[in-house]
Write a protein that holds these residues in place. Structure first.
Motif, PDB file in Angstrom:
ATOM      1  N   PRO A   9       0.830  -1.207   0.000  1.00 37.70           N
ATOM      2  CA  PRO A   9       0.000   0.000   0.000  1.00 37.70           C
ATOM      3  C   PRO A   9       0.870   1.264   0.000  1.00 37.70           C
ATOM      4  O   PRO A   9       1.977   1.268   0.526  1.00 37.70           O
ATOM      5  N   GLN A  10       0.346   2.301  -0.610  1.00 36.46           N
ATOM      6  CA  GLN A  10       1.053   3.579  -0.647  1.00 36.46           C
ATOM      7  C   GLN A  10       0.906   4.235   0.715  1.00 36.46           C
ATOM      8  O   GLN A  10      -0.192   4.560   1.142  1.00 36.46           O
ATOM      9  N   MET A  11       1.997   4.430   1.423  1.00 37.53           N
ATOM     10  CA  MET A  11       1.950   4.966   2.781  1.00 37.53           C
ATOM     11  C   MET A  11       2.393   6.419   2.868  1.00 37.53           C
ATOM     12  O   MET A  11       2.164   7.081   3.860  1.00 37.53           O
ATOM     13  N   ARG A  12       3.034   6.933   1.847  1.00 37.57           N
ATOM     14  CA  ARG A  12       3.556   8.294   1.919  1.00 37.57           C
ATOM     15  C   ARG A  12       2.455   9.309   1.606  1.00 37.57           C
ATOM     16  O   ARG A  12       1.642   9.109   0.726  1.00 37.57           O
ATOM     17  N   GLY A  13       2.448  10.405   2.362  1.00 32.43           N
ATOM     18  CA  GLY A  13       1.536  11.501   2.074  1.00 32.43           C
ATOM     19  C   GLY A  13       0.170  11.399   2.734  1.00 32.43           C
ATOM     20  O   GLY A  13      -0.563  12.371   2.779  1.00 32.43           O
ATOM     21  N   HIS A  14      -0.204  10.270   3.240  1.00 27.76           N
ATOM     22  CA  HIS A  14      -1.527  10.106   3.833  1.00 27.76           C
ATOM     23  C   HIS A  14      -1.625  10.752   5.208  1.00 27.76           C
ATOM     24  O   HIS A  14      -2.670  11.280   5.572  1.00 27.76           O
ATOM     25  N   LEU A  15      -0.556  10.704   5.979  1.00 26.70           N
ATOM     26  CA  LEU A  15      -0.588  11.253   7.329  1.00 26.70           C
ATOM     27  C   LEU A  15      -0.848  12.751   7.299  1.00 26.70           C
ATOM     28  O   LEU A  15      -1.686  13.262   8.045  1.00 26.70           O
ATOM     29  N   LYS A  16      -0.174  13.463   6.424  1.00 23.08           N
ATOM     30  CA  LYS A  16      -0.357  14.907   6.334  1.00 23.08           C
ATOM     31  C   LYS A  16      -1.792  15.240   5.924  1.00 23.08           C
ATOM     32  O   LYS A  16      -2.416  16.145   6.476  1.00 23.08           O
ATOM     33  N   LYS A  17      -2.337  14.501   5.007  1.00 18.20           N
ATOM     34  CA  LYS A  17      -3.712  14.725   4.549  1.00 18.20           C
ATOM     35  C   LYS A  17      -4.713  14.493   5.691  1.00 18.20           C
ATOM     36  O   LYS A  17      -5.631  15.278   5.883  1.00 18.20           O
ATOM     37  N   HIS A  18      -4.500  13.451   6.465  1.00 20.92           N
ATOM     38  CA  HIS A  18      -5.411  13.143   7.569  1.00 20.92           C
ATOM     39  C   HIS A  18      -5.295  14.161   8.692  1.00 20.92           C
ATOM     40  O   HIS A  18      -6.298  14.499   9.330  1.00 20.92           O
ATOM     41  N   ILE A  19      -4.090  14.650   8.956  1.00 19.95           N
ATOM     42  CA  ILE A  19      -3.910  15.663   9.996  1.00 19.95           C
ATOM     43  C   ILE A  19      -4.619  16.952   9.601  1.00 19.95           C
ATOM     44  O   ILE A  19      -5.303  17.576  10.413  1.00 19.95           O
ATOM     45  N   VAL A  20      -4.476  17.349   8.350  1.00 23.17           N
ATOM     46  CA  VAL A  20      -5.139  18.566   7.877  1.00 23.17           C
ATOM     47  C   VAL A  20      -6.656  18.401   7.928  1.00 23.17           C
ATOM     48  O   VAL A  20      -7.382  19.288   8.389  1.00 23.17           O
ATOM     49  N   THR A  21      -7.154  17.256   7.484  1.00 14.64           N
ATOM     50  CA  THR A  21      -8.595  16.998   7.501  1.00 14.64           C
ATOM     51  C   THR A  21      -9.141  16.997   8.928  1.00 14.64           C
ATOM     52  O   THR A  21     -10.177  17.604   9.200  1.00 14.64           O
TER      53      THR A  21
END
Length: 75
Positions: A9-21
């Motif tokens: 699974p693609q793991m990069r970039g998801h954390l930042k998106k979820h924190i902003v959301t």
């Protein structure tokens, strides 16, 4: 035996998106509560106490014999 290899699974970039959301959602909820609940409640309390007379209320309760610590006048 052959096992099908699953793609990672693609793991990069998801954390930042979820924190902003999550931050935007929590700020939205907080502002809805402040302007939908807290501010009208403060305004209602201010309106109530603007014309509130504590001694008049005490005398009314005293005459109705609600308070046990202050007997009615003339007793």
């Amino acid at each position: 035996m052959s096992f099908a290899l699953l793609t990672k699974p693609q793991m990069r970039g998801h954390l930042k998106k979820h924190i902003v959301t999550a931050s935007m959602f929590s700020l939205g909820c907080a502002s809805l509560y402040k302007f939908g609940v807290a501010e009208p409640r403060k305004r209602a309390y201010a309106d109530f106490y603007k014309n509130y007379d504590a001694m008049k209320m005490f005398e009314a309760m005293r005459e109705a014999s609600i308070s046990e610590s202050a007997p009615p006048k003339g007793s």
